[in-house]
Design a protein around this motif. Sequence first.
Motif, PDB file in Angstrom:
ATOM      1  N   PHE A 161       1.008  -1.201  -0.299  1.00  0.00           N
ATOM      2  CA  PHE A 161      -0.131   0.060  -0.086  1.00  0.00           C
ATOM      3  C   PHE A 161       1.046   1.396   0.098  1.00  0.00           C
ATOM      4  O   PHE A 161       0.733   2.287  -0.825  1.00  0.00           O
ATOM      5  CB  PHE A 161      -0.888  -0.062   1.384  1.00  0.00           C
ATOM      6  CG  PHE A 161      -2.117   1.217   1.196  1.00  0.00           C
ATOM      7  CD1 PHE A 161      -3.126   1.101   0.331  1.00  0.00           C
ATOM      8  CD2 PHE A 161      -1.559   2.437   1.775  1.00  0.00           C
ATOM      9  CE1 PHE A 161      -3.751   2.160   0.595  1.00  0.00           C
ATOM     10  CE2 PHE A 161      -2.365   3.260   1.855  1.00  0.00           C
ATOM     11  CZ  PHE A 161      -3.530   3.432   1.306  1.00  0.00           C
ATOM     12  N   ILE A 177      -3.224  -5.497  -2.775  1.00  0.00           N
ATOM     13  CA  ILE A 177      -4.390  -5.000  -2.090  1.00  0.00           C
ATOM     14  C   ILE A 177      -5.849  -5.483  -2.288  1.00  0.00           C
ATOM     15  O   ILE A 177      -6.307  -5.833  -1.321  1.00  0.00           O
ATOM     16  CB  ILE A 177      -4.760  -3.522  -2.471  1.00  0.00           C
ATOM     17  CG1 ILE A 177      -3.429  -2.825  -2.033  1.00  0.00           C
ATOM     18  CG2 ILE A 177      -5.794  -2.812  -1.892  1.00  0.00           C
ATOM     19  CD1 ILE A 177      -3.204  -1.163  -2.493  1.00  0.00           C
ATOM     20  N   TYR A 178      -5.872  -6.136  -3.470  1.00  0.00           N
ATOM     21  CA  TYR A 178      -7.185  -6.890  -3.824  1.00  0.00           C
ATOM     22  C   TYR A 178      -6.978  -7.992  -3.283  1.00  0.00           C
ATOM     23  O   TYR A 178      -8.206  -8.535  -2.617  1.00  0.00           O
ATOM     24  CB  TYR A 178      -7.234  -6.923  -5.401  1.00  0.00           C
ATOM     25  CG  TYR A 178      -8.451  -7.733  -5.808  1.00  0.00           C
ATOM     26  CD1 TYR A 178      -9.777  -6.967  -5.934  1.00  0.00           C
ATOM     27  CD2 TYR A 178      -8.464  -9.213  -6.055  1.00  0.00           C
ATOM     28  CE1 TYR A 178     -10.893  -7.848  -6.265  1.00  0.00           C
ATOM     29  CE2 TYR A 178      -9.786  -9.712  -6.474  1.00  0.00           C
ATOM     30  CZ  TYR A 178     -10.768  -9.003  -6.750  1.00  0.00           C
ATOM     31  OH  TYR A 178     -11.921  -9.656  -7.231  1.00  0.00           O
ATOM     32  N   LEU A 219      -7.983  -8.131   0.607  1.00  0.00           N
ATOM     33  CA  LEU A 219      -9.250  -7.549   1.070  1.00  0.00           C
ATOM     34  C   LEU A 219      -9.945  -8.625   1.801  1.00  0.00           C
ATOM     35  O   LEU A 219     -10.153  -9.782   1.593  1.00  0.00           O
ATOM     36  CB  LEU A 219     -10.308  -7.162  -0.302  1.00  0.00           C
ATOM     37  CG  LEU A 219      -9.660  -5.805  -0.776  1.00  0.00           C
ATOM     38  CD1 LEU A 219     -10.924  -5.794  -1.892  1.00  0.00           C
ATOM     39  CD2 LEU A 219      -9.927  -4.603   0.133  1.00  0.00           C
ATOM     40  N   PHE A 249     -12.451  -3.460  -9.764  1.00  0.00           N
ATOM     41  CA  PHE A 249     -11.711  -3.003  -8.487  1.00  0.00           C
ATOM     42  C   PHE A 249     -10.439  -2.092  -9.064  1.00  0.00           C
ATOM     43  O   PHE A 249     -10.157  -1.038  -8.551  1.00  0.00           O
ATOM     44  CB  PHE A 249     -11.351  -4.257  -7.666  1.00  0.00           C
ATOM     45  CG  PHE A 249     -10.362  -3.490  -6.394  1.00  0.00           C
ATOM     46  CD1 PHE A 249     -10.994  -2.798  -5.257  1.00  0.00           C
ATOM     47  CD2 PHE A 249      -9.214  -3.642  -6.439  1.00  0.00           C
ATOM     48  CE1 PHE A 249     -10.341  -2.436  -4.138  1.00  0.00           C
ATOM     49  CE2 PHE A 249      -8.219  -3.148  -5.411  1.00  0.00           C
ATOM     50  CZ  PHE A 249      -8.744  -2.598  -4.311  1.00  0.00           C
ATOM     51  N   ILE A 272      -9.738   1.646  -7.983  1.00  0.00           N
ATOM     52  CA  ILE A 272      -8.370   2.184  -7.165  1.00  0.00           C
ATOM     53  C   ILE A 272      -7.503   3.019  -7.926  1.00  0.00           C
ATOM     54  O   ILE A 272      -7.001   4.103  -7.363  1.00  0.00           O
ATOM     55  CB  ILE A 272      -7.858   0.759  -6.711  1.00  0.00           C
ATOM     56  CG1 ILE A 272      -6.940   1.202  -5.432  1.00  0.00           C
ATOM     57  CG2 ILE A 272      -6.746   0.321  -7.670  1.00  0.00           C
ATOM     58  CD1 ILE A 272      -7.699   1.337  -3.965  1.00  0.00           C
ATOM     59  N   TRP A 284      -9.109   6.275  -7.569  1.00  0.00           N
ATOM     60  CA  TRP A 284      -8.959   6.664  -5.761  1.00  0.00           C
ATOM     61  C   TRP A 284      -7.888   7.139  -5.791  1.00  0.00           C
ATOM     62  O   TRP A 284      -7.348   8.089  -5.278  1.00  0.00           O
ATOM     63  CB  TRP A 284      -9.289   5.513  -5.045  1.00  0.00           C
ATOM     64  CG  TRP A 284      -9.043   5.595  -3.549  1.00  0.00           C
ATOM     65  CD1 TRP A 284      -9.814   6.132  -2.741  1.00  0.00           C
ATOM     66  CD2 TRP A 284      -7.803   5.374  -3.041  1.00  0.00           C
ATOM     67  NE1 TRP A 284      -9.408   5.896  -1.395  1.00  0.00           N
ATOM     68  CE2 TRP A 284      -8.134   5.616  -1.608  1.00  0.00           C
ATOM     69  CE3 TRP A 284      -6.452   4.822  -3.272  1.00  0.00           C
ATOM     70  CZ2 TRP A 284      -7.013   5.577  -0.577  1.00  0.00           C
ATOM     71  CZ3 TRP A 284      -5.528   4.683  -2.057  1.00  0.00           C
ATOM     72  CH2 TRP A 284      -5.958   4.963  -0.978  1.00  0.00           C
ATOM     73  N   TYR A 285      -6.560   6.427  -6.394  1.00  0.00           N
ATOM     74  CA  TYR A 285      -5.126   7.164  -6.088  1.00  0.00           C
ATOM     75  C   TYR A 285      -5.065   8.310  -6.841  1.00  0.00           C
ATOM     76  O   TYR A 285      -4.485   9.311  -6.259  1.00  0.00           O
ATOM     77  CB  TYR A 285      -4.446   6.096  -6.965  1.00  0.00           C
ATOM     78  CG  TYR A 285      -2.891   6.433  -6.918  1.00  0.00           C
ATOM     79  CD1 TYR A 285      -2.106   6.572  -5.736  1.00  0.00           C
ATOM     80  CD2 TYR A 285      -2.377   7.087  -8.169  1.00  0.00           C
ATOM     81  CE1 TYR A 285      -0.707   7.157  -5.792  1.00  0.00           C
ATOM     82  CE2 TYR A 285      -1.151   7.499  -8.158  1.00  0.00           C
ATOM     83  CZ  TYR A 285      -0.219   7.501  -6.826  1.00  0.00           C
ATOM     84  OH  TYR A 285       1.113   7.801  -6.952  1.00  0.00           O
ATOM     85  N   ILE A 344     -15.121  -0.201   0.732  1.00  0.00           N
ATOM     86  CA  ILE A 344     -13.932  -0.448   0.994  1.00  0.00           C
ATOM     87  C   ILE A 344     -13.225   0.619   1.644  1.00  0.00           C
ATOM     88  O   ILE A 344     -13.302   1.798   1.579  1.00  0.00           O
ATOM     89  CB  ILE A 344     -13.493  -0.939  -0.349  1.00  0.00           C
ATOM     90  CG1 ILE A 344     -14.262  -1.994  -0.999  1.00  0.00           C
ATOM     91  CG2 ILE A 344     -12.243  -1.635  -0.071  1.00  0.00           C
ATOM     92  CD1 ILE A 344     -13.975  -2.395  -2.164  1.00  0.00           C
ATOM     93  N   PRO A 367      -9.534   0.743   1.591  1.00  0.00           N
ATOM     94  CA  PRO A 367      -8.327   0.365   1.108  1.00  0.00           C
ATOM     95  C   PRO A 367      -7.154   0.330   1.886  1.00  0.00           C
ATOM     96  O   PRO A 367      -6.209  -0.562   1.863  1.00  0.00           O
ATOM     97  CB  PRO A 367      -7.950   1.197  -0.086  1.00  0.00           C
ATOM     98  CG  PRO A 367      -9.273   1.962  -0.451  1.00  0.00           C
ATOM     99  CD  PRO A 367     -10.011   2.010   0.887  1.00  0.00           C
ATOM    100  N   GLU A 368      -6.917   1.292   2.791  1.00  0.00           N
ATOM    101  CA  GLU A 368      -5.679   1.278   3.773  1.00  0.00           C
ATOM    102  C   GLU A 368      -5.806   0.303   4.684  1.00  0.00           C
ATOM    103  O   GLU A 368      -4.667  -0.345   5.261  1.00  0.00           O
ATOM    104  CB  GLU A 368      -5.775   2.882   4.574  1.00  0.00           C
ATOM    105  CG  GLU A 368      -5.494   3.851   3.599  1.00  0.00           C
ATOM    106  CD  GLU A 368      -5.426   5.108   4.113  1.00  0.00           C
ATOM    107  OE1 GLU A 368      -6.004   5.179   5.321  1.00  0.00           O
ATOM    108  OE2 GLU A 368      -5.025   6.339   3.521  1.00  0.00           O
ATOM    109  N   GLY A 376      -7.637  -2.683   4.296  1.00  0.00           N
ATOM    110  CA  GLY A 376      -7.842  -4.005   3.373  1.00  0.00           C
ATOM    111  C   GLY A 376      -9.063  -4.624   3.898  1.00  0.00           C
ATOM    112  O   GLY A 376      -9.371  -5.973   4.085  1.00  0.00           O
TER     113      GLY A 376
END
Length: 229
Positions: free
Chosen positions: A10, A39-40, A43, A56, A60, A63-64, A92, A94-95, A97
Amino acid sequence: MLSQTLAITFLLFIGIFPNPDFKDNNPTYISSIDPISVIYDGLHTENGVLPSKEVFTMAIQGWYKMKENLKSKVLTVIDFSLPSTAKRMWIIDPEKGQVLLNSVVSHGRNSGDLMAKTFSNVPESFKSSLGFYKTAETYSGKHGYSLRLDGLEKGFNDLARDRAIVIHGADYAREEFAKSVGRLGRSLGCPALPSELSAQAIDLIKDGSLLFIFGKDDNYLAKSSLIKA
Protein backbone atom coordinates in the motif's frame (compact mmCIF):
# COMPACT_ATOMS: atom_id res chain seq x y z
CA MET A 1 -4.86 -4.69 10.57
CA LEU A 2 -2.88 -4.96 7.33
CA SER A 3 -0.31 -7.75 6.99
CA GLN A 4 3.28 -6.55 6.56
CA THR A 5 3.27 -7.38 2.84
CA LEU A 6 -0.03 -5.59 2.25
CA ALA A 7 1.08 -2.59 4.29
CA ILE A 8 4.33 -2.25 2.35
CA THR A 9 2.48 -2.70 -0.93
CA PHE A 10 0.00 0.00 0.00
CA LEU A 11 2.83 2.40 0.78
CA LEU A 12 4.41 1.62 -2.57
CA PHE A 13 1.13 2.24 -4.32
CA ILE A 14 0.62 5.67 -2.77
CA GLY A 15 4.23 6.63 -3.38
CA ILE A 16 5.79 6.19 0.08
CA PHE A 17 8.73 3.83 -0.13
CA PRO A 18 9.31 1.29 2.64
CA ASN A 19 12.33 0.55 4.76
CA PRO A 20 14.97 -1.09 2.51
CA ASP A 21 15.38 -3.84 5.13
CA PHE A 22 12.05 -5.29 3.98
CA LYS A 23 12.56 -8.79 2.54
CA ASP A 24 16.32 -8.76 3.23
CA ASN A 25 17.10 -5.63 1.21
CA ASN A 26 15.86 -7.31 -1.95
CA PRO A 27 14.95 -4.58 -4.46
CA THR A 28 13.93 -7.20 -7.01
CA TYR A 29 11.25 -8.46 -4.63
CA ILE A 30 9.89 -4.96 -4.06
CA SER A 31 9.91 -4.00 -7.74
CA SER A 32 8.09 -7.23 -8.65
CA ILE A 33 5.10 -6.43 -6.43
CA ASP A 34 1.85 -5.64 -8.22
CA PRO A 35 0.33 -3.24 -5.66
CA ILE A 36 -3.27 -3.49 -6.88
CA SER A 37 -3.18 -7.30 -6.92
CA VAL A 38 -1.83 -7.46 -3.38
CA ILE A 39 -4.40 -4.97 -2.08
CA TYR A 40 -7.20 -6.82 -3.88
CA ASP A 41 -6.06 -10.26 -2.71
CA GLY A 42 -5.74 -8.96 0.83
CA LEU A 43 -9.27 -7.59 1.08
CA HIS A 44 -11.21 -9.10 3.95
CA THR A 45 -14.96 -9.55 3.70
CA GLU A 46 -17.31 -11.60 5.87
CA ASN A 47 -19.23 -13.18 2.98
CA GLY A 48 -16.28 -13.61 0.64
CA VAL A 49 -17.90 -11.69 -2.22
CA LEU A 50 -15.70 -9.03 -3.82
CA PRO A 51 -16.02 -6.79 -6.87
CA SER A 52 -14.29 -8.21 -9.92
CA LYS A 53 -10.59 -7.44 -10.08
CA GLU A 54 -11.19 -5.50 -13.32
CA VAL A 55 -13.71 -3.18 -11.71
CA PHE A 56 -11.69 -2.85 -8.50
CA THR A 57 -8.62 -1.90 -10.53
CA MET A 58 -10.50 0.90 -12.28
CA ALA A 59 -11.89 2.12 -8.95
CA ILE A 60 -8.54 2.10 -7.16
CA GLN A 61 -6.83 3.90 -10.06
CA GLY A 62 -9.31 6.75 -9.70
CA TRP A 63 -9.02 6.66 -5.92
CA TYR A 64 -5.25 6.98 -6.16
CA LYS A 65 -5.54 10.00 -8.46
CA MET A 66 -8.19 11.71 -6.31
CA LYS A 67 -7.13 10.75 -2.80
CA GLU A 68 -5.44 14.06 -1.97
CA ASN A 69 -8.77 15.82 -2.53
CA LEU A 70 -10.75 13.46 -0.30
CA LYS A 71 -11.62 13.97 3.35
CA SER A 72 -12.29 10.25 3.77
CA LYS A 73 -10.19 7.50 2.22
CA VAL A 74 -13.15 5.08 2.08
CA LEU A 75 -13.94 3.90 -1.45
CA THR A 76 -17.39 2.81 -2.66
CA VAL A 77 -17.66 0.57 -5.72
CA ILE A 78 -20.91 -0.13 -7.59
CA ASP A 79 -20.87 -2.62 -10.46
CA PHE A 80 -23.89 -2.15 -12.70
CA SER A 81 -22.69 -4.92 -15.03
CA LEU A 82 -24.17 -7.30 -12.44
CA PRO A 83 -27.92 -7.97 -12.08
CA SER A 84 -29.82 -5.96 -9.49
CA THR A 85 -30.40 -9.14 -7.47
CA ALA A 86 -26.64 -9.32 -6.77
CA LYS A 87 -24.89 -7.55 -3.92
CA ARG A 88 -23.14 -5.21 -6.33
CA MET A 89 -22.13 -2.36 -4.01
CA TRP A 90 -19.05 -2.50 -1.80
CA ILE A 91 -17.81 0.07 0.72
CA ILE A 92 -14.08 -0.55 1.08
CA ASP A 93 -11.33 0.78 3.31
CA PRO A 94 -8.26 0.30 1.06
CA GLU A 95 -5.84 1.32 3.80
CA LYS A 96 -7.10 -1.39 6.18
CA GLY A 97 -7.88 -3.93 3.48
CA GLN A 98 -11.48 -4.33 4.64
CA VAL A 99 -14.90 -4.47 3.01
CA LEU A 100 -17.06 -2.46 5.40
CA LEU A 101 -20.41 -3.12 3.73
CA ASN A 102 -21.72 -5.16 0.79
CA SER A 103 -25.26 -4.60 -0.44
CA VAL A 104 -27.70 -4.70 -3.32
CA VAL A 105 -28.33 -1.33 -4.97
CA SER A 106 -30.94 -0.12 -7.46
CA HIS A 107 -30.30 1.51 -10.83
CA GLY A 108 -32.39 4.00 -12.78
CA ARG A 109 -35.64 2.74 -14.26
CA ASN A 110 -34.74 3.71 -17.83
CA SER A 111 -31.34 2.06 -17.58
CA GLY A 112 -32.88 -1.41 -17.75
CA ASP A 113 -34.88 -4.01 -15.87
CA LEU A 114 -32.82 -6.72 -14.17
CA MET A 115 -29.66 -5.42 -15.84
CA ALA A 116 -28.57 -1.80 -16.27
CA LYS A 117 -27.73 -1.51 -19.95
CA THR A 118 -27.86 2.19 -20.85
CA PHE A 119 -26.64 5.24 -18.96
CA SER A 120 -27.10 9.00 -19.19
CA ASN A 121 -26.10 12.33 -17.72
CA VAL A 122 -29.21 14.02 -19.14
CA PRO A 123 -31.81 15.55 -16.79
CA GLU A 124 -35.15 13.69 -16.72
CA SER A 125 -33.59 10.67 -18.43
CA PHE A 126 -34.23 8.59 -15.30
CA LYS A 127 -31.07 6.66 -16.08
CA SER A 128 -28.04 5.93 -13.94
CA SER A 129 -24.79 7.77 -14.63
CA LEU A 130 -21.38 6.12 -14.65
CA GLY A 131 -18.08 7.27 -13.25
CA PHE A 132 -16.56 8.77 -10.14
CA TYR A 133 -18.46 10.86 -7.62
CA LYS A 134 -17.47 12.65 -4.45
CA THR A 135 -19.90 12.25 -1.59
CA ALA A 136 -21.22 15.49 -0.13
CA GLU A 137 -23.65 16.58 2.57
CA THR A 138 -26.52 14.65 4.09
CA TYR A 139 -30.10 15.90 4.28
CA SER A 140 -33.59 14.67 5.12
CA GLY A 141 -35.92 14.48 2.11
CA LYS A 142 -38.87 12.48 0.82
CA HIS A 143 -36.83 9.29 1.16
CA GLY A 144 -35.60 10.23 4.63
CA TYR A 145 -31.90 10.40 5.45
CA SER A 146 -30.10 10.91 2.14
CA LEU A 147 -26.67 11.81 0.76
CA ARG A 148 -25.91 14.22 -2.07
CA LEU A 149 -23.36 13.31 -4.73
CA ASP A 150 -21.17 15.48 -6.92
CA GLY A 151 -20.19 13.94 -10.24
CA LEU A 152 -16.51 14.36 -11.09
CA GLU A 153 -16.52 13.36 -14.77
CA LYS A 154 -17.69 15.94 -17.28
CA GLY A 155 -20.22 14.62 -19.75
CA PHE A 156 -20.80 11.43 -17.76
CA ASN A 157 -22.08 12.45 -14.32
CA ASP A 158 -21.28 16.13 -13.72
CA LEU A 159 -25.00 17.01 -13.70
CA ALA A 160 -25.68 14.66 -10.79
CA ARG A 161 -26.45 17.43 -8.31
CA ASP A 162 -28.74 19.22 -10.76
CA ARG A 163 -30.50 15.92 -11.43
CA ALA A 164 -30.84 15.24 -7.68
CA ILE A 165 -28.90 11.98 -8.00
CA VAL A 166 -28.43 11.00 -4.37
CA ILE A 167 -28.03 7.95 -2.18
CA HIS A 168 -31.19 7.13 -0.24
CA GLY A 169 -33.05 4.20 1.19
CA ALA A 170 -36.05 2.59 -0.48
CA ASP A 171 -38.22 -0.44 0.24
CA TYR A 172 -38.08 -1.35 -3.47
CA ALA A 173 -34.30 -1.75 -3.10
CA ARG A 174 -34.63 -4.51 -0.51
CA GLU A 175 -33.73 -8.13 -1.25
CA GLU A 176 -37.23 -9.21 -0.25
CA PHE A 177 -38.62 -7.11 -3.10
CA ALA A 178 -36.25 -8.80 -5.55
CA LYS A 179 -37.30 -12.26 -4.36
CA SER A 180 -40.94 -11.51 -5.10
CA VAL A 181 -40.46 -9.64 -8.40
CA GLY A 182 -37.28 -11.14 -9.81
CA ARG A 183 -35.34 -7.87 -9.68
CA LEU A 184 -35.00 -4.82 -7.46
CA GLY A 185 -37.28 -1.90 -7.99
CA ARG A 186 -35.76 0.99 -9.89
CA SER A 187 -35.11 4.62 -9.05
CA LEU A 188 -35.20 7.82 -11.09
CA GLY A 189 -31.43 7.49 -11.49
CA CYS A 190 -30.29 7.32 -7.88
CA PRO A 191 -28.26 4.43 -6.45
CA ALA A 192 -30.96 3.48 -3.94
CA LEU A 193 -30.14 1.14 -1.06
CA PRO A 194 -32.22 -1.15 1.18
CA SER A 195 -34.06 1.01 3.68
CA GLU A 196 -32.58 -0.90 6.63
CA LEU A 197 -28.98 -0.34 5.45
CA SER A 198 -29.04 3.12 3.92
CA ALA A 199 -28.30 5.12 7.08
CA GLN A 200 -25.34 2.89 7.95
CA ALA A 201 -23.97 3.18 4.42
CA ILE A 202 -24.43 6.95 4.30
CA ASP A 203 -22.64 7.43 7.61
CA LEU A 204 -19.69 5.36 6.34
CA ILE A 205 -19.18 7.37 3.15
CA LYS A 206 -20.58 10.90 3.72
CA ASP A 207 -18.63 14.16 3.58
CA GLY A 208 -15.92 13.65 1.01
CA SER A 209 -15.24 10.04 0.06
CA LEU A 210 -15.03 8.60 -3.46
CA LEU A 211 -17.75 6.55 -5.15
CA PHE A 212 -17.29 4.72 -8.46
CA ILE A 213 -20.14 3.40 -10.59
CA PHE A 214 -19.11 0.94 -13.31
CA GLY A 215 -21.19 -0.21 -16.24
CA LYS A 216 -20.56 -1.83 -19.60
CA ASP A 217 -20.44 1.30 -21.71
CA ASP A 218 -17.81 1.54 -24.45
CA ASN A 219 -17.94 5.34 -24.56
CA TYR A 220 -17.17 5.70 -20.86
CA LEU A 221 -14.48 3.02 -20.88
CA ALA A 222 -12.74 4.69 -23.82
CA LYS A 223 -12.92 8.29 -22.62
CA SER A 224 -12.58 8.29 -18.82
CA SER A 225 -9.09 9.33 -17.76
CA LEU A 226 -9.61 8.34 -14.12
CA ILE A 227 -9.91 4.58 -14.68
CA LYS A 228 -6.55 4.30 -16.43
CA ALA A 229 -3.11 3.97 -14.85
